[in-house]
Design an enzyme around this catalytic site. Structure first.
Site, PDB file in Angstrom:
ATOM      1  N   HIS A  65      65.114  17.348   9.928  1.00  0.00           N
ATOM      2  CA  HIS A  65      63.785  17.587  10.491  1.00  0.00           C
ATOM      3  C   HIS A  65      62.852  18.099   9.414  1.00  0.00           C
ATOM      4  O   HIS A  65      63.295  18.635   8.390  1.00  0.00           O
ATOM      5  CB  HIS A  65      63.849  18.588  11.650  1.00  0.00           C
ATOM      6  CG  HIS A  65      64.422  19.920  11.272  1.00  0.00           C
ATOM      7  ND1 HIS A  65      65.781  20.139  11.189  1.00  0.00           N
ATOM      8  CD2 HIS A  65      63.841  21.102  10.958  1.00  0.00           C
ATOM      9  CE1 HIS A  65      66.016  21.393  10.843  1.00  0.00           C
ATOM     10  NE2 HIS A  65      64.855  22.002  10.684  1.00  0.00           N
ATOM     11  N   CYS A 193      64.091  29.948  10.679  1.00  0.00           N
ATOM     12  CA  CYS A 193      64.580  29.050   9.635  1.00  0.00           C
ATOM     13  C   CYS A 193      63.372  28.556   8.852  1.00  0.00           C
ATOM     14  O   CYS A 193      62.230  28.763   9.271  1.00  0.00           O
ATOM     15  CB  CYS A 193      65.362  27.879  10.236  1.00  0.00           C
ATOM     16  SG  CYS A 193      64.361  26.672  11.122  1.00  0.00           S
TER      17      CYS A 193
END
Length: 676
Positions: A65, A193
């Site tokens: 991603h 993250c």
């Protein structure tokens, strides 16, 4: 959610063998759907995110991603692999691949939907249904939430085999809570993250599911791309322990002061949430209290990047410095390009023009040149304070910003320059971290980060910079400046070689950034020596992508089809001074590519310094050639390094037995995807 994934974005028979091929196959579907505008540019962003941390998860899941300017709308593509693809998970290859693409400026609503999907990936019932699904449209409906996995799977016999589920993540639908005490054990957690799209929310979901099973009361703050909603201070105050599952710095750490803290990487929050909760209980029972949560975790442990940063001081120091550099670079780019443009319009003497606030004539080119120069100079004036402020911020969060900026401003006042800013930022961060470790009465905690800490730290940093370390650093800065100005002959060539090697070794990584920061730091107070350094750094940084582009052109049979496509994009990336354009090649064949581009970078850096080329712009590649001193010789240096690197790549790749044409078969089978 239905607008994020359609049947055309689902491949239930993904034939790719590597994670790069899988990303490319799914990305082609996004291009065909009009969701991605530049296939290679988007894949470069995916690869850059993958380089930060593998995106494989236990339970057979891969979630490549990224956020990218090449994405027109938040999009999800899904592929199911029969043989499995290695995404770096500890338990083996992934068979469920979710490619998540978010625009660089995605709105919060869409990112929240994507985060909801990330949470569902921890539900075994959901993943089992996807493994059994045989229809693309039904799979898309299942992923989008239009169909409940418990409602049955289309065209699938009841005997469909079970697939492995993520360990330590029980199903939220059928929890088996243990005995709940009168006063439940309370935990607050933070997950984050680097991209903030997937791992952040999956870790939160895993922790919440494990907490329900354990009978623990848990509240999670997800610091993701859609922003974050701070935990209620009362909830934090009532908590018995804290869990941080993160791969970027936790924001506003001081809120968790005085609590037992379990500090790990975000993947640990996904793969072993039960273990983290048990560890938090143990720390609370043993009374292991964190005096102030701004610094490293008390146990020094952790998983992934975060854990590594807390274990090795050198890695932490690099992170602090890169934090400052990353915030400084936009000031360098904007200010430097404005100044360079002003020189192109009005000549170098425009730097001595009177203030445009008093002398500005609309129809005069020199007035506009002076305006651009003075705006750029104003931006450059922030370089050292911003560097110092955000080094301190990287160390100790928001309370360190004020003393960091103050220290950076003092560095300018005493002519300590770039080195003074580095030292001031480190001092400010260290002073704030020391103050935060002092236990204070609870009634004072509210004013500590906004008043007491900035005030005391600013006084201490100011004293140290003015009275103790400022003058020695200024002397060192002046000596460095004199050395750069006096560089000639072999000394200049050696410096060019070193800078070229650093720029090409990790192509956008820490060494590359150190060399670049050294160069742009000299632009804050430009001299002939610092301008030569800037020219050498940019020239060497252009070599890797240009060399690989040339190599794929002259010896295409030595490269896979994917690499040849990347080679076409590398021409533009290299010409624009985007060194990262060579990363896909280096990742696929590091032992041949990296030494080759380093050799070419060293040649270019050496020639640029030997030719006496100068550069006043911090970026731009060939587009700022008119602003380069000795432009023809500069281009010759870049061409020479490119030729050397390309030749070495061709020779080294030619030594192995035949090109990788067998690897082309999966790629060829993907051809119809682009037209889907």
């Amino acid at each position: 959610m239905s607008e994020l994934i359609t049947a055309e974005l689902v491949d239930l028979d993904l034939t790719a063998e590597t994670k790069n091929d899988a990303a490319r196959s799914l990305a082609k579907r996004m291009v065909a759907a009009g969701r991605v505008t530049d296939l290679d540019g988007f894949l470069a962003d995916v690869a850059a995110r993958e380089a930060q941390m593998p995106t494989g998860l236990d339970g057979g899941i891969g979630i490549p991603h990224c956020r990218s300017e090449h994405v027109t709308a938040p999009t999800l593509a899904f592929g199911r692999s029969g043989r499995g693809i290695d995404f770096g998970a500890a338990d083996g290859p992934a068979d469920l691949i979710f490619l998540i693409a978010a625009p660089a400026g995605a709105d919060d609503a869409h990112l929240t939907i994507l985060s909801g999907l990330a949470r569902r990936l921890t539900d075994p019932e959901f993943t089992d249904a996807l493994r059994a699904e045989r229809d693309s449209a039904s799979a898309a409906a299942l992923i989008s939430g239009e169909r409940d996995p418990a409602s049955g799977v289309s065209d699938v016999p009841p005997s469909a085999p079970d697939a492995p589920s993520a360990p330590d993540v029980p199903s939220a639908a059928t929890p088996e809570p243990g005995p709940v005490p009168d006063e439940p054990f309370r935990i607050v957690a933070v997950t984050s993250c680097p991209t903030g799209i997937a791992h952040t929310y999956m870790a939160a979901e895993s922790l919440e599911a494990a907490a329900r099973t354990e009978g623990v009361e848990l509240s999670v703050e997800t610091q993701g791309s859609a922003g974050f909603e701070r935990l209620d201070p009362a909830v934090i105050a009532a908590a018995d322990a804290v869990i941080w599952a993160h791969d970027v710095e936790v924001r506003e750490k001081a809120r968790f002061s005085g609590k037992p803290v379990v500090d790990v990487g975000v993947k640990a929050g996904i793969s072993r949430p039960g273990g983290l909760i048990a560890e938090a209980r143990g720390k609370a029972e043993r009374g292991e209290i964190t005096a102030l949560a701004e610094g490293p975790a008390p146990d020094g442990g952790g998983d992934g990047a975060a854990g590594a940063d807390r274990t090795h001081f050198g890695v932490r120091l690099r992170t602090y410095l890169m934090s400052g550099v990353s915030y400084m670079v936009p000031f360098v780019a904007a200010g430097g390009l404005l100044i360079a443009l002003s020189f192109a319009i009005g000549g170098y003497e425009i730097a001595g023009a009177k203030s445009v606030a008093d002398h500005f004539v609309w129809g005069e080119a020199d007035s506009w040149a002076a305006l651009l120069n003075q705006i750029g100079s104003a931006a450059f004036g922030f370089l050292v304070p911003v560097l110092a402020g955000y080094i301190a911020y990287g160390m100790a969060d928001r309370p360190a910003l004020v003393p960091g900026f103050v220290g950076g401003a003092i560095a300018l006042t005493i002519d300590a320059g770039f080195l003074g800013g580095l030292v001031a930022g480190l001092l400010a961060g260290a002073v704030v971290m020391a103050i935060q470790r002092v236990k204070v009465h609870p009634t004072l905690r509210g004013i500590m980060p906004v008043l007491v800490i900035p005030l005391i730290a600013s006084i201490v940093v100011g004293f140290l910079m003015f009275i103790v370390v400022g003058k020695p650093i200024a002397s060192l800065q002046n000596a460095l400046t004199d050395w750069l100005n006096g560089l000639s002959g072999s000394n200049a060539v050696i410096l060019g070689v070193v800078l070229g090697l650093m720029m090409c070794f990790d192509m956008g990584g820490p060494l590359n950034k150190v060399a670049y920061a050294f160069a742009v730091g000299g632009l804050a107070d430009p001299t002939s020596g610092s301008l030569k350094v800037m020219a050498a750094v940019m020239a060497a940084g252009m070599v890797p992508p240009l060399a690989l582009a040339l190599a794929t052109t002259v010896r295409g049979r030595l490269f896979t089809r994917t690499e040849r496509e990347n080679g076409r994009a590398a021409w533009v990336l290299g010409a624009s001074f985007i060194t990262e354009g060579a990363i896909p090649f280096a990742a696929a064949d590091p032992l041949r590519v990296i030494p080759s581009v380093m050799a070419g970078g060293a040649v270019t850096g050496a020639l640029s310094m030997a030719f006496g080329c100068t550069l006043r712009a911090p970026h731009g590649g060939i587009f700022v050639v008119p602003l380069i001193g000795e432009p023809l010789l500069y281009l010759l240096a870049v061409a020479a390094g490119t030729a050397v690197s390309a030749a070495l790549v061709v020779v080294l790749k030619g030594t192995r037995r035949t090109p990788q044409e067998p690897a082309e078969a999966p790629a060829e089978s993907e051809a119809p995807v682009a037209a889907a």
